[in-house]
Design a protein around this motif. Structure first.
Motif, PDB file in Angstrom:
ATOM      1  N   ASP A 195       8.024 -11.732  14.249  1.00  0.00           N
ATOM      2  CA  ASP A 195       6.958 -12.854  14.344  1.00  0.00           C
ATOM      3  C   ASP A 195       7.373 -14.016  13.245  1.00  0.00           C
ATOM      4  N   GLU A 246       2.542 -17.441  14.494  1.00  0.00           N
ATOM      5  CA  GLU A 246       2.363 -16.156  15.052  1.00  0.00           C
ATOM      6  C   GLU A 246       1.720 -15.113  13.948  1.00  0.00           C
ATOM      7  N   THR A 267       2.316 -12.305  19.117  1.00  0.00           N
ATOM      8  CA  THR A 267       3.719 -12.772  19.502  1.00  0.00           C
ATOM      9  C   THR A 267       3.525 -14.071  20.438  1.00  0.00           C
ATOM     10  N   MET A 268       4.251 -15.013  20.311  1.00  0.00           N
ATOM     11  CA  MET A 268       4.042 -16.292  21.119  1.00  0.00           C
ATOM     12  C   MET A 268       5.566 -16.542  21.647  1.00  0.00           C
ATOM     13  N   PRO A 291       6.053 -11.607  24.024  1.00  0.00           N
ATOM     14  CA  PRO A 291       4.553 -11.384  23.856  1.00  0.00           C
ATOM     15  C   PRO A 291       3.719 -10.653  24.978  1.00  0.00           C
ATOM     16  N   ARG A 297      -0.989 -24.287  20.849  1.00  0.00           N
ATOM     17  CA  ARG A 297       0.211 -23.873  19.998  1.00  0.00           C
ATOM     18  C   ARG A 297       1.155 -25.327  20.512  1.00  0.00           C
TER      19      ARG A 297
END
Length: 1030
Positions: free
Chosen positions: A53, A58, A64-65, A85, A592
């Motif tokens: 991350d 993140e 987690t993205m 993620p 985001r």
């Protein structure tokens, strides 16, 4: 690197880690990296650093993205690990990770068990034909938090393994049933050996600890084991072979110490307190170590015994640490190292690229049936050769080079390595294609399926629509580019390489200009593109964005282009009103995207509108009087009539609501209907040069769709009708209507039906009916094509003949009018949902003018073109018919899964009640104080829901939202109290507060700039003064 042996390719593993949010994927990855990542992470930091991350966002949110890859070395194997993620908003990243992997580690939290996203990732792994392994994480919470006995913990673990096996076997049986259906629907209906093979395949559970594909771990403390390890420990002690012990250490197997035999349940005698071997030999020692280590007063002799018997080298300073947790970690991570347990399972149970590609090929490159005999045989032979090379993962230099790019990701220029693979200094500031954005560089996240990829190589980029047989006409789906450099991904770091061979996962620079989201790379033009990826959800959250300063519009446009390329799931469109609309998967995803736009891609301040919610419009339809409603369609005086301005065409519209089940079937099958009606399937039947994967497949799917439509009507009737005769009568009427489908709308594929008029009502002597044709019914197989001819009425006079020709020409106008009406309903210009319209349009001849023939010439110009008038009349009539029949608003609903402990149930229900939620079920999880609540929450009420829930429950409740279905609001937006009871309850007309439906309706109308009925000034005659001297 020139000649790569097959054995080297067989030592590669490509794996991804999949799980529900917060089940410990990144922590697990940390320990694997610390042990095998070549020293990029110190073991002491593992689990706390969250190495994968690396984005600030993140680390801040602790989720987690994006999916990112790292190369590990374990013994002599190289393992490409992709962390993905678990949040529902980023499930598109799971799709990109799954496409590039061959195996998946599915993590499940031992306390929380299987969650909604666990289902989603298992489905994704099944679709992409990945071989899964199960990892049960957070075993320590069973000991420390829930304080379960080893026996209770065993039953809990057993239940989770059963549940996960149940999910996978449901997917298997679903495939098995569809395969059997297609075999039975085959030419001679024979049931071959194929179907028997499926049955045998289904006998065995996917995850079995005794097979070694289930690991029990605690990622935070850095220990884990599979049954093999304990089988080897005890083999010499119990004098049994490790293989026999491995089979016995799970399930109802018991150890009889007197006879030193492993026996089943019956062999242990009734009264004895025997425990299964897994409890006795595996869990009890673990529990004892934990209890001794964490209990400060306990005798530490047991720890010494463990250290001695397993020859562990634990530094004395760690054993003398005052913090019992540190002592425990020191012993456990050396006794049962996590990375060994997981990576040995990966090497043993998950396939290498050569094995995996041979059974994944049917998903990656489905076999194409070529319908056209005139295709170039050389092209076909080469395309087939390429497919064979991919199937065998051919890594020879002469093999065609094929790779698949699953996503593009943006890396700041300063992060690119400034030294090449041989240590030479590289200038990274060459603009790609002369672009000005030198701060961001786009890399392609790719997996090589065949051949060898070199930096500096020229390669063809094929989009999903490319067809090698078409040659020249396919130029727009194919580009040629040069690969600037190749990198091995090390989490955030990149390691430059000169070449990479089949089976590896790499990042490629130099394709930023050519690829939007995903593409196939090939060294030859004669290659089929890979099938496109399946996303579990579609982006549903829409916001309009504009720069705070209009002068920054150019920067925003450029930023949106970059964002669209960098995120595999974002969609950017320009709405009909000229706004830039951003589609995202959910609130976290949207936040985001906006942050990336502001700080990385556009670097301007933005104004973001409140979320734009989609609604649909329908009419009230009670199932009780459905038969009467159906009679309306087949001919009654209850219709809406409109006349064109020149008086030549009279349009009558009757309206009925479709059964809900049928509406859902039409909505779900929109892709197939698009292929059918949009003419893709039609083109193949003409035998033109195009080819579709298989015409048989299309026919099968049409059969299935037709069956689903009939079943939907039947189920709806049987659920609402008790009287058998009435039910049969209704069913016959619906079948007649299904044979008369003229068109679907909106956009030719929507859930509304236009029914062609019945030929019996042929109009008066002077006028002619625009007949329409049931061509959708023909394509769906409800009608034979031949049955159309006998219904043509005899045309008597020449005038009538002329009118008939004109009527045929006007058919498309009627359909267009219907499409326009269904695309924008009368309530608030939103699409209609689940309605059937029967439109009868009668044309009369021009009024006779004996001497002034000019007037008849001028007449069309006076009111505009006649086709346009008919279109408008049909549209207005359809919209008026909806308004007449008690219109209702339809809103989208989220399925919401909430987890909370008992003390926060009250505040959680309060939040749900404020959001108009409907509770489906609530149940307590066994062996814990957690409650799981399932509810439906309207999309319009869901914004800020997670934040409010966290605020009210002090972070004690978590919620996950998944788009579920559309549901009509029962309230009438035009409700006015009429009866005495209503007036008593709601007050008289002037003081009635607008109901929910009306509020939603007015909000949409205001947003779209449509007129809204509201009082702007109230009590205008009263003068309000500050001093009240009355």
């Amino acid at each position: 690197m020139t000649t790569i042996s097959d054995s080297e390719t067989r030592k590669i593993r490509n794996i991804c880690i999949l799980a529900h949010v917060d089940h410990g994927k990144t922590t697990l990855a940390d320990h694997l990296i610390a042990a095998s990542g070549g020293g990029v992470l110190h073991p002491k930091m593992a689990g706390r650093l969250r190495f994968m991350d690396y984005l600030d966002e993140e680390q801040r949110r602790a989720i987690t993205m994006k999916s990112s890859s790292i190369a590990l070395r374990y013994k002599d194997h190289s393992i490409n690990l992709i962390d993905s993620p678990g949040h529902m908003d980023f499930c598109s990243e799971v799709s990109t990770a799954a496409r590039l992997s061959d195996g998946a580690l599915v993590l499940v939290d031992a306390v929380e068990g299987v969650h909604i996203q666990t289902h989603a990732v298992l489905r994704q792994a099944w679709i992409e034909k990945l071989t899964p392994c199960l990892v049960l994480n957070k075993i320590d919470r069973l000991i420390c938090e829930l304080r379960l006995t080893p026996m209770e913990a065993y039953t809990r673990l057993l239940r989770i393994v059963h549940e996960v096996n149940g999910i996978v076997s449901a997917y298997k049986s679903e495939k098995y049933l569809s395969d059997v259906d297609s075999i039975l629907a085959g030419p001679s209906g024979e049931v071959g050996d194929e179907s028997l093979e499926f049955v045998e395949d289904d006998e065995e559970d996917t995850f079995q600890p005794q097979k070694g594909n289930v690991a029990f771990v605690c990622a935070l403390d850095g220990w884990g084991f599979s049954i093999c390890e304990f089988a080897e420990f005890y083999a010499s002690k119990l004098g049994a072979s490790a293989a026999a012990l491995q089979k016995a250490l799970w399930g109802p197997r018991y150890y009889n110490p007197k006879t030193k035999m492993i026996v089943g349940k019956k062999g242990i005698g009734g009264g004895s307190k025997a425990r299964p071997m897994f409890v006795q030999f595996v869990l009890e020692p673990l529990w004892q170590v934990y209890q001794v280590a964490l209990n400060t007063d306990a005798d530490k002799g047991l720890l010494e015994k463990v250290i001695k018997s397993f020859n562990l080298s634990v530094p004395p300073r760690e054993l003398q640490n005052k913090d019992p947790k540190v002592v425990l970690q020191a012993v456990m991570s050396r006794w049962l190292p996590l990375s060994n347990a997981v990576l040995s399972m990966v090497v043993k149970c998950l396939p290498d690229p050569v094995t995996a590609q041979s059974f994944r090929i049917s998903r990656l490159l489905p076999k194409r049936e070529i319908l056209d005999d005139g295709a170039d045989s050389n092209v076909l032979a080469e395309a087939e050769h390429v497919r064979r090379c991919i199937e065998s993962c051919d890594s020879r230099p002469e093999a065609p080079c094929v790779a698949f790019v699953s996503k593009m990701f943006a890396v700041p220029m300063k992060m690119l390595p400034n030294r090449g693979s041989h240590g030479e200094i590289v200038n990274n500031l060459i603009h790609e294609g002369g672009e000005g954005e030198s701060d961001e560089c786009f890399l392609a996240f790719a997996r090589i399926f065949s051949g060898i990829l070199y930096s500096g190589q020229r390669i063809f980029i094929l989009s999903a629509l490319y067809d090698p047989l078409k040659g020249e006409s396919m130029q727009k789906h194919m580009q040629e580019a040069e690969l600037q450099s190749l990198y091995l991904m090390m989490g955030q770091g990149l390691k430059p390489v000169t070449s990479a061979h089949a089976g590896n996962v790499v990042a490629i620079r130099g394709l930023g200009q050519h690829i939007l989201k995903s593409a196939t790379l090939s060294s030859t033009k004669n290659c089929w593109p890979f099938s496109s990826m399946a996303f579990q959800v579609s982006p549903t959250l829409r916001v309009a964005i504009e720069p705070s300063d209009p002068a920054d519009m150019g920067a925003l446009m450029k930023g949106l282009k970059l964002l669209n390329r960098a995120d595999p799931f974002v969609e950017v469109t320009v709405s009909g009103r000229g706004e830039h609309v951003l589609f995202a998967a959910g609130e976290v995803h949207l936040e985001r995207c906006i942050k990336d736009l502001k700080e990385r891609f556009a670097r301007v301040s933005l104004e973001v509108s409140p979320p734009l919610v989609s609604y649909k419009e329908t009419i009230e339809g009670e199932s009780s009087n459905m038969l009467e409603n159906l009679k309306l369609l087949t001919g009654s005086s209850d219709y809406v009539e409109k006349t064109t301005p020149n008086g030549r065409c009279v349009v009558r519209v009757r309206l009925v609501k479709l059964p809900t089940a049928l509406t859902k079937v039409l909505e779900e099958s929109s892709d197939l209907l698009g292929d059918l009606i949009g003419g893709k399937a039609g083109r193949t039947s003409n035998g033109s040069e195009t080819q579709i994967s298989s015409i048989v497949e299309v026919e099968n799917s049409i059969e299935t769709l037709k069956k689903r439509m009939m079943d939907a009507v039947e189920s709806d009737i049987s659920s609402s009708e008790n009287d058998k005769d009435r039910a049969e009568k209704r069913q016959r009427t619906w079948l007649k209507l299904l044979k008369r489908i003229w068109a679907l709308g909106p956009r030719q594929i929507g859930p509304n039906i236009l029914i062609s008029p019945d030929f019996k009502g042929n109009g008066t002597d002077s006028s002619v009916l625009i007949r329409g044709s049931s061509h959708v019914s023909e394509k769906l197989g409800f009608v034979d094509d031949s049955s159309d001819g006998d219904a043509v009425a005899e045309t008597s006079s020449a005038v009538n003949q002329e009118l008939s020709v004109e009527a045929e020409r006007l058919e498309s106008s009627v359909v267009s009018g219907f499409q326009l009406a269904t695309a924008a309903g009368p309530l608030c210009d939103e699409p209609m949902w689940g309605l059937a319209f029967a439109v009868e349009a009668f044309i009369s001849p021009l009024p006779a003018h004996s001497d002034e023939s000019e007037t008849s010439q001028q007449q069309p110009e006076q009111y505009g073109i006649f086709t346009g008038q008919v279109m408008t009349a049909v549209k207005d009539a359809c919209r008026a018919a909806v308004l007449q029949k008690k219109p209702r608003l339809v809103e989208a609903m989220y399925f919401c899964e909430l987890n909370t402990s008992t003390e926060y149930l009250g505040p959680m229900y309060a939040v749900l009640a404020r959001r108009r939620a409907r509770i489906l079920k609530e149940e307590m999880q066994e062996g814990s104080s957690l409650f799981t609540v399932h509810a439906y929450v309207p999309v319009s009420e869901s914004f800020g829901f997670a934040d409010e829930l966290r605020r009210w429950t002090s972070g004690g409740a978590s919620a996950l939202l998944v788009l579920s279905h559309w549901e009509a609001l029962p309230e009438d937006p035009f409700f006015v109290p009429k009866t005495e009871e209503e007036i008593e309850e709601f007050g008289d007309g002037s003081s009635v507060l607008p109901n929910t439906a009306r509020k939603l309706l007015d909000a949409v109308r205001r947003r779209k700039g449509l007129p809204v009925e509201e009082k702007v000034v109230r009590h205008a005659t009263k003068q309000r003064t500050l001093a009240r001297k009355v």
